[in-house]
Write a protein that holds these residues in place. Sequence first.
Motif, PDB file in Angstrom:
ATOM      1  N   ALA A  62     -16.583  -6.407  -3.231  1.00 17.01           N
ATOM      2  CA  ALA A  62     -17.356  -7.076  -4.604  1.00 17.01           C
ATOM      3  C   ALA A  62     -17.257  -8.700  -4.289  1.00 17.01           C
ATOM      4  N   THR A  63     -16.318  -9.104  -3.801  1.00 14.23           N
ATOM      5  CA  THR A  63     -16.445 -10.636  -3.494  1.00 14.23           C
ATOM      6  C   THR A  63     -17.592 -10.912  -2.427  1.00 14.23           C
ATOM      7  N   VAL A  64     -17.501 -10.155  -1.476  1.00 12.24           N
ATOM      8  CA  VAL A  64     -18.517 -10.145  -0.199  1.00 12.24           C
ATOM      9  C   VAL A  64     -19.895 -10.372  -1.055  1.00 12.24           C
ATOM     10  N   THR A  65     -20.355  -9.216  -2.069  1.00  6.90           N
ATOM     11  CA  THR A  65     -21.437  -9.120  -2.416  1.00  6.90           C
ATOM     12  C   THR A  65     -21.709 -10.328  -3.194  1.00  6.90           C
ATOM     13  N   GLY A  66     -20.778 -10.916  -4.104  1.00  8.07           N
ATOM     14  CA  GLY A  66     -21.041 -12.274  -4.656  1.00  8.07           C
ATOM     15  C   GLY A  66     -21.451 -13.334  -3.817  1.00  8.07           C
ATOM     16  N   ILE A  67     -20.524 -13.565  -2.690  1.00  9.44           N
ATOM     17  CA  ILE A  67     -20.960 -14.341  -1.539  1.00  9.44           C
ATOM     18  C   ILE A  67     -22.183 -14.544  -1.175  1.00  9.44           C
ATOM     19  N   MET A  68     -22.564 -13.134  -0.865  1.00  8.96           N
ATOM     20  CA  MET A  68     -23.864 -13.044  -0.169  1.00  8.96           C
ATOM     21  C   MET A  68     -25.130 -13.438  -1.086  1.00  8.96           C
ATOM     22  N   CYS A  69     -24.815 -13.251  -2.215  1.00  6.89           N
ATOM     23  CA  CYS A  69     -25.613 -13.616  -3.286  1.00  6.89           C
ATOM     24  C   CYS A  69     -25.625 -15.227  -3.324  1.00  6.89           C
TER      25      CYS A  69
END
Lengths: 151, 383, 393
Positions: C161-168
């Motif tokens: 979930a964090t990676v998704t946020g970072i990617m965004c």
Amino acid sequence: MANPINTFLLTDLLKGLWTTFKNQKPSLVVTEQYPRERPPVMERYRGAPRLNTHPETAETLCISCNLCALACPEQLIVVTSERNPETRRKDLTNFTYDTSRCMFCGLCEDACPVDALELTQDFEMATFTREGQIWDRQMLEEGPLPTEYRH
Amino acid sequence: MPDTILAPPPPPPAPEATLLDSNELVINMGPQHPSTHGVLRVILKLDGETVLGAECVIGYLHRGVEKIAENRTYQQFAPYVDRMDYVAAVSNGLGYCMAVEKLLDVEIPERAQAVRVILAEINRIASHLLWLGTHALDIGAITPVFLCFREREEALKIFEKYCGARLTTHAFRIGGLQYETHDTFEKDCLAFCDLMDEKLKEYHALLTGNRIWVNRTKGIGILNAADCKDYGVTGPVLRAAGEKWDIRKAQPYSGYEKYDFDIPTAENGDTFDRYMVRMEEVTQSCRIVRQAVEGLPAGPIKGKIGKVIKPPPGEAYVSIEAPKGELGYYVVSDGSLNPYRLRVRPPSFVNLGALDKMCRGSLVADVVAIIGTIDIVLGEVDR
Amino acid sequence: MEELLSSPYLPPLVATLLIIALFPLVAGYMVLAERKVLADLQVRLGPMRVGPYGALQPLADALKLMLKEDIIPSGADKWVFWMAPVLSTFTALSAFAVLPLSDKFYVADVNIGILFILAMSSIGALGLILGGWSSNSKYSLMGSLRAAAQMVSYEVPLGFATVTGIMCAGTLSMQGIIQAQYERGVWGAFDNYLLMLIPTVLFIIAGTAETNRAPFDLPEAESEIVAGFHTEYSGFRFALYFLAEYAAIFVISGICVTLFFGGWLRPFPNVGFLETPLNVGLPVVLFAAIALACIKGATRQIITGFKLGMFGLAGAALLLAALFAVPVINPLIVGLFWFLAKVAVLVYMFIWYRGTFPRFRYDQLMDVGWKWLIPMSLGGLIVNSIAQMLARS
């Protein structure tokens, strides 16, 4: 959980969340802030014992018949009396009631033929000593002092 | 702890001994434990978190109630029975009074019988509420317990108003009732039933549909009807296994035959079914209370009974449907003022016997759920 | 002296000391808030006797815990027993180093901020494991084993979930993530045509599990294993575990706010005309309302000291309201206000779950973690990256 949409959208969990959320209304609080708020005690409440006296003459109503002592399952009542040579009746000399062993079943109250012994609405009977739990005639007639709390 | 106290577990497939080979873990659950409902001690034999066996050690609350009975007169013993199953004191008193009345062979006036039914049913609701609250608390839902106590308070207020005590009520006397109903008795009882019908919805919203609750209770602690009979298990546990056995219907007492109510049953005999059965029993109890209050007859409240109770020599066994199961009183009289022998068949104690059977193969977390679902009161188990 | 004042290390040092000094108090009041909110959910009142409406309860609790006898079980491994709560607290507090409390107030803005926090919270699990193991108690051991398994399995969806946020956001720096949300003009949670809601929800769920909060509070499931890993702890060490738990809640909420709810940005950061009503109007009205509530509450108090205390609180709230109304000071503190307000909402949600849900069982917890959260968080990552790609091209 037959409906997969409900499963996915967590409706069952949201329902519970909504239930607890609704309970936040301040008017729903049921806490009683004892001792600031005294709980209302019902009329028939069986609390601290009292030995009734005649309201005018202040003489005891007890006729020393010993029925309460016989009725008590814990045998915690001791009635002592001496026979008055003039009236040929028994006069109460002392009456002890061990509240530490009492379970407030009300059998003594039921047994009393003259309504002398009565369980009252007082419920604050804590003492700092075990001896303080044994009430004598004076204590039973006057009743416990109302407890005052400071904070 | 000696190994012999636990029955040997089913032999596991022989593992190859390695350095990481772990032994079975024996842990003591209780007598001081948050969710053993008092002072029950369960010795659990674990493999990881899987339960291999459970042994109950009881007696931490033993007060010798049956021996006390032999040293008290019949009236004097009545308050003591309240202290066995203290969350259902009224039912206990009812059973005891009925046993002595059977010895004495007295007729109880109809009004007294109806009031007894009303109070016993309200007590059943109160007991089930306490069970629900603590059971949910064991499974980790911390809110229902407060809601249940809120409603239970109303039931206790009815008792307090009627007989002057809230928990250990001593509501009934041998031969009938001591107290005439108070002015608002009927109104209070009906209001309580209405309240329960409404609040049950709240409990269902919090628990019944909740997937975590369902996961935690479905398929846990299964006890089928045959096992129930083997262990002598009664009450909601038996009914959840599909057996339609309720003493109120099977051997009606105290005028239960006059009321129209259903016996809720379920099929699987797991924790969830027991939960549903008990919830439904609350509804049925409300039904009985409503009928009894509406048809409350006038008349005397005490049968023809002397001040001194001296039953003829003989013996009597009376069993009633207490909230937890079949509550039996066996009284032997030798014609004196005191019972010669008194024996209680406590439902909690008998139901607790099935704990090991229900626990095997489940996890530690299930053990607390199963202890909760049996609905034990240690005062009654140990007596 | 001048050299010292101009040193680049001074502001972070001051901030660090402030956080270490203040956070125990904040944690204490989080406990009070939890008790009060739980009481609200459960038709109770909660603490009412220590101070007006229980306002001094955290101080009383802290005092009690410090004065209590410090028991070390006879079979315990003393050094590890001593170390474990310190380790937990240390890691939980060190995560504050990169938490962007506001645009002005933070310790450090490092370019691997979020990685640092994740690493630290993983080490935090070690504190629980060591504490449970060293107690030499079976309940503690079971609690620590549960903690180990749970933390390992929930770190994975949390990470996705964090990676998704970072990617965004396109950066690992915490301040950078907030800046990116400002530039994109939308909070992380509602980005990518609302697809970012998936990782947001998953982050909150996994974060609840990561902080051992109900309904995932298995390591300290009190109805099963007494108190789990801290069964044998008492007094100040127990307080340290408590502190660590609440610090972890704060940190997880802080990350969630940073990644998905715009950090210290106000709602609708790019809508200009909302600037004054939201950044000045709302705080002023809010604190004025709090002051009014305090004054109203003061009239109900019987004890003079409590009454004065309530008036003092009202005064403090009024002062804050006044501060927000001053145009010079407002930009300095409004970021902190928004950050803390968002964290408070998340913390409230944590408490709300606790007040509502039953607890998972050990195996069900693993099921939820591995069979649901991890695939879903992976799916969320893929879907969001596709959406991101489409948006860019």
